[in-house]
Design a protein around this motif. Structure first.
Motif, short mmCIF file in Angstrom:
data_model
loop_
_atom_site.label_atom_id
_atom_site.label_comp_id
_atom_site.label_asym_id
_atom_site.label_seq_id
_atom_site.Cartn_x
_atom_site.Cartn_y
_atom_site.Cartn_z
N TRP A 50 47.57 8.77 40.50
CA TRP A 50 48.55 9.38 41.37
C TRP A 50 48.19 10.86 41.53
O TRP A 50 48.25 11.63 40.59
N GLY A 51 47.77 11.22 42.75
CA GLY A 51 47.38 12.61 42.98
C GLY A 51 46.13 12.96 42.21
O GLY A 51 46.15 13.87 41.37
N PRO A 52 44.99 12.28 42.45
CA PRO A 52 43.76 12.61 41.73
C PRO A 52 43.31 14.03 42.03
O PRO A 52 43.62 14.60 43.07
N ARG A 53 42.59 14.61 41.09
CA ARG A 53 42.09 15.96 41.27
C ARG A 53 41.14 16.04 42.45
O ARG A 53 40.42 15.09 42.75
N ALA A 54 41.15 17.18 43.13
CA ALA A 54 40.21 17.39 44.23
C ALA A 54 38.79 17.35 43.68
O ALA A 54 38.52 17.89 42.61
N SER A 55 37.88 16.69 44.39
CA SER A 55 36.51 16.55 43.90
C SER A 55 35.62 17.70 44.32
O SER A 55 34.48 17.78 43.89
N LEU A 56 36.11 18.59 45.18
CA LEU A 56 35.28 19.67 45.68
C LEU A 56 35.67 21.00 45.06
O LEU A 56 36.85 21.26 44.83
N PRO A 57 34.70 21.87 44.81
CA PRO A 57 35.02 23.21 44.31
C PRO A 57 35.72 24.03 45.38
O PRO A 57 35.58 23.76 46.59
N SER A 58 36.44 25.05 44.97
CA SER A 58 37.17 25.88 45.92
C SER A 58 36.25 26.65 46.85
O SER A 58 36.68 27.13 47.90
N THR A 59 34.97 26.78 46.48
CA THR A 59 34.02 27.52 47.31
C THR A 59 33.38 26.66 48.39
O THR A 59 32.61 27.17 49.20
N ALA A 60 33.66 25.36 48.42
CA ALA A 60 33.04 24.48 49.41
C ALA A 60 33.59 24.78 50.80
O ALA A 60 34.79 24.90 51.00
N GLU A 61 32.69 24.90 51.77
CA GLU A 61 33.05 25.15 53.17
C GLU A 61 32.24 24.20 54.04
O GLU A 61 31.02 24.07 53.86
N LEU A 62 32.89 23.53 54.99
CA LEU A 62 32.22 22.57 55.86
C LEU A 62 32.61 22.81 57.31
O LEU A 62 33.79 22.87 57.64
N VAL A 63 31.60 22.97 58.16
CA VAL A 63 31.81 23.13 59.60
C VAL A 63 30.89 22.15 60.32
O VAL A 63 29.69 22.12 60.05
N ALA A 64 31.45 21.36 61.22
CA ALA A 64 30.64 20.42 62.00
C ALA A 64 30.82 20.72 63.49
O ALA A 64 31.94 20.87 63.96
N ILE A 65 29.71 20.83 64.20
CA ILE A 65 29.73 20.98 65.66
C ILE A 65 28.80 19.92 66.25
O ILE A 65 28.23 19.10 65.51
N GLU A 66 28.61 19.93 67.54
CA GLU A 66 27.90 18.85 68.20
C GLU A 66 26.45 18.71 67.73
O GLU A 66 25.94 17.59 67.59
N ASP A 67 25.78 19.83 67.44
CA ASP A 67 24.35 19.73 67.10
C ASP A 67 24.03 20.07 65.66
O ASP A 67 22.87 20.00 65.27
N ALA A 68 25.00 20.47 64.86
CA ALA A 68 24.69 20.89 63.50
C ALA A 68 25.89 20.72 62.57
O ALA A 68 27.04 20.69 63.02
N VAL A 69 25.59 20.63 61.28
CA VAL A 69 26.61 20.61 60.24
C VAL A 69 26.26 21.71 59.25
O VAL A 69 25.11 21.81 58.80
#
Length: 265
Positions: A50-69
């Motif tokens: 119930w409410g598992p811990r987030a698997s990503l660090p707080s510093t993770a940033e993700l941006v996706a656009i049409e030609d790149a991630v």
């Protein structure tokens, strides 16, 4: 999760993958973990909590656009080809900046982010710095569009500040970094390029000049925010979808028409 160019891009604890947003067909995946792991077992164990811990660090940033991630771990931003998942390049944070890279945004040929009090603009194709601006305080919050970077020096509630009494919002030219305008009071913000409106939890500003837009007197400002688990107590600005502002909480949804702010549902 991010959606762009007909792809659903998912990042989870060392695994970056893309699938066709219309059919669910897997397109590619890149395993970034340092050692092999049984992901199915990990997912099964997590879904039973119930409410598992987030698997990503707080510093993770993700941006996706049409030609790149673009994926950042805080000190390095890695660019992947959106069609194949192949590594294109790594863009390091300048060596003299020690605070993790946050607020990653992409507009045109520019990759924008912040590190502490610094706002950075990088050529996303070459990784070369274009400009850097130092704010007067941190933390910062950014929105990009209309050839501008909208920067907010957030008010500090622990010092008794609120959006009206602490921090500031200012706009920078995306190409040069030159300041265009500023207003007192800092808060998290979003920007609609189509309507040229900057949205904060309590105010609506004209993107071109920072002019305060009139809003209905009979609607409290708190109606225009998102609240719920994992968000600041004061909430964050509602999401902008076309000409709609989507606000509410875990158990309610409010939809407003921009720029009139008339409620539609």
């Amino acid at each position: 999760v991010r959606v762009a160019g007909g792809r659903l891009v998912l990042y989870e604890d060392g695994l970056l993958q893309a699938s066709d947003v219309f059919t669910g067909r897997s397109m590619w995946e890149v395993d970034l973990s340092e050692e092999p792991r049984d992901r199915q077992e990990t997912r099964y164990a997590a879904h039973r909590q119930w409410g598992p811990r987030a698997s990503l660090p707080s510093t993770a940033e993700l941006v996706a656009i049409e030609d790149a991630v673009y994926l950042s771990d805080g000190t390095t931003c890695t660019m992947f080809d959106a069609a194949t998942g192949e590594l294109v390049r790594r863009i390091p944070l300048p060596q003299d900046l020690k605070t993790p890279w946050t607020n990653l945004r992409v507009s045109g040929d520019c990759l924008v982010g912040s590190s502490g009090q610094h706002v950075l603009c990088i050529d996303r194709h070459t990784g070369k710095p274009i400009w850097r601006v130092e704010a007067t305080r941190s933390p910062l919050y950014l929105a990009v569009g209309g050839n501008k970077v909208f920067c907010s020096e957030l008010a500090n509630s622990r010092r008794g500040e609120d959006e009206a009494s602490g921090g500031r919002i200012f706009a920078l030219n995306l190409t040069t970094g030159e300041q265009q305008w500023e207003r007192p009071g800092g808060a998290r913000l979003r920007y609609s390029e189509a309507l040229d409106i900057v949205v904060t939890p309590t105010r609506f500003l004209r993107g071109a000049n920072g002019e305060l837009l009139q809003q209905p007197a009979n609607v409290p400002p708190t109606e225009f925010v998102l609240t719920g688990r994992g968000l600041p107590k004061t909430g964050i600005p509602g999401y902008i979808a076309g000409s709609k502002l989507l606000a509410g909480s875990d158990d309610s949804l409010r939809v407003y028409e921009l720029p009139s702010l008339n409620r539609t549902s």
